[in-house]
Design an enzyme around this catalytic site. Sequence first.
Site, short mmCIF file in Angstrom:
data_model
loop_
_atom_site.label_atom_id
_atom_site.label_comp_id
_atom_site.label_asym_id
_atom_site.label_seq_id
_atom_site.Cartn_x
_atom_site.Cartn_y
_atom_site.Cartn_z
N TYR A 1 1.28 -9.36 -5.92
CA TYR A 1 2.71 -9.36 -6.24
C TYR A 1 3.54 -8.90 -5.04
O TYR A 1 4.52 -9.55 -4.67
CB TYR A 1 2.97 -8.44 -7.44
CG TYR A 1 4.43 -8.28 -7.78
CD1 TYR A 1 5.05 -9.16 -8.66
CD2 TYR A 1 5.20 -7.28 -7.19
CE1 TYR A 1 6.41 -9.04 -8.95
CE2 TYR A 1 6.55 -7.16 -7.47
CZ TYR A 1 7.15 -8.04 -8.34
OH TYR A 1 8.49 -7.92 -8.62
N HIS B 1 1.24 9.95 -6.80
CA HIS B 1 0.07 9.07 -6.93
C HIS B 1 -0.65 8.90 -5.60
O HIS B 1 -1.87 9.03 -5.52
CB HIS B 1 0.52 7.72 -7.47
CG HIS B 1 -0.59 6.73 -7.66
ND1 HIS B 1 -1.71 7.01 -8.40
CD2 HIS B 1 -0.76 5.47 -7.20
CE1 HIS B 1 -2.52 5.96 -8.40
NE2 HIS B 1 -1.97 5.02 -7.66
#
Length: 266
Positions: free
Chosen positions: A183, A146
């Site tokens: 997060y 990614h």
Amino acid sequence: MTFLTEAKDFYKDAMARADKRVEGWLLMGSPLPILMIFILYLLVVWLGPSLASRGRPMSLRAFIVPYNFALVGLSVYMFYEFLVTSVLSGYSYTCQPVDYSYAPLALRMAKVCWWFFFSKVIELLDTVFFILRHKWSQVTFLHVYHHCTMIINWWMGVKYVAGGQAFFTGMLNSGVHIMMYLYYGLAAVGPHMQKYLWWKRYLTRLQLMQFVAFVIHTGYNLTTDCEFPDGFNYAAFLYAISLLILFGNFYYQSYSSRRALHKKGQ
């Protein structure tokens, strides 16, 4: 010599077709700098763990917490710019060619596309932090694939199609990254924050939903007569499918299969 001549001609032709507006922007003049970053990143992934394992894992909390919250701020800025510029420009969410003019809104969209590309270069530090903290399990194929493909894909995107249909991907991904780096930032504060981070599973679902949206959005444009380059649409469509498969497998391995094993153990 024929091959070298053809390769040279191909390179010259490819550079001639590029968006002249971005030619002087950081990392955009030539593919060499981003290729060097790409190779350096792969070397870090390959050699980093063996080198880092010779010492103790680093905490890096003083760096990681502000790093993650800075990326939250950058993601908020990019999401806002993508959304507002597309609305002010009257962008279509079904078919939007690239505006290659020097009009203020066209340049504004091109600039936020560049920032989105550059944010992907910054995010390569995610992997460096994992390695220095000895979080080897985090440096997965999905993670590396990614990160290293995004910098190449979006260099190409900014170089040739800074705007148009590409804005949708950047806007949606920026929105997801607001939550993702929030997060990470909260998790890096300390173990006492874990009780507030119950929504990790839903964050992965949100990531999967964005890939579904990319597939639908790009797939629709492949079936219509749109002036946005088909080559980029095909590449984005196939890339979104690859990420949907990889993230779907991650979700299954992390949650569905684990839940099944837990029930079986009971």
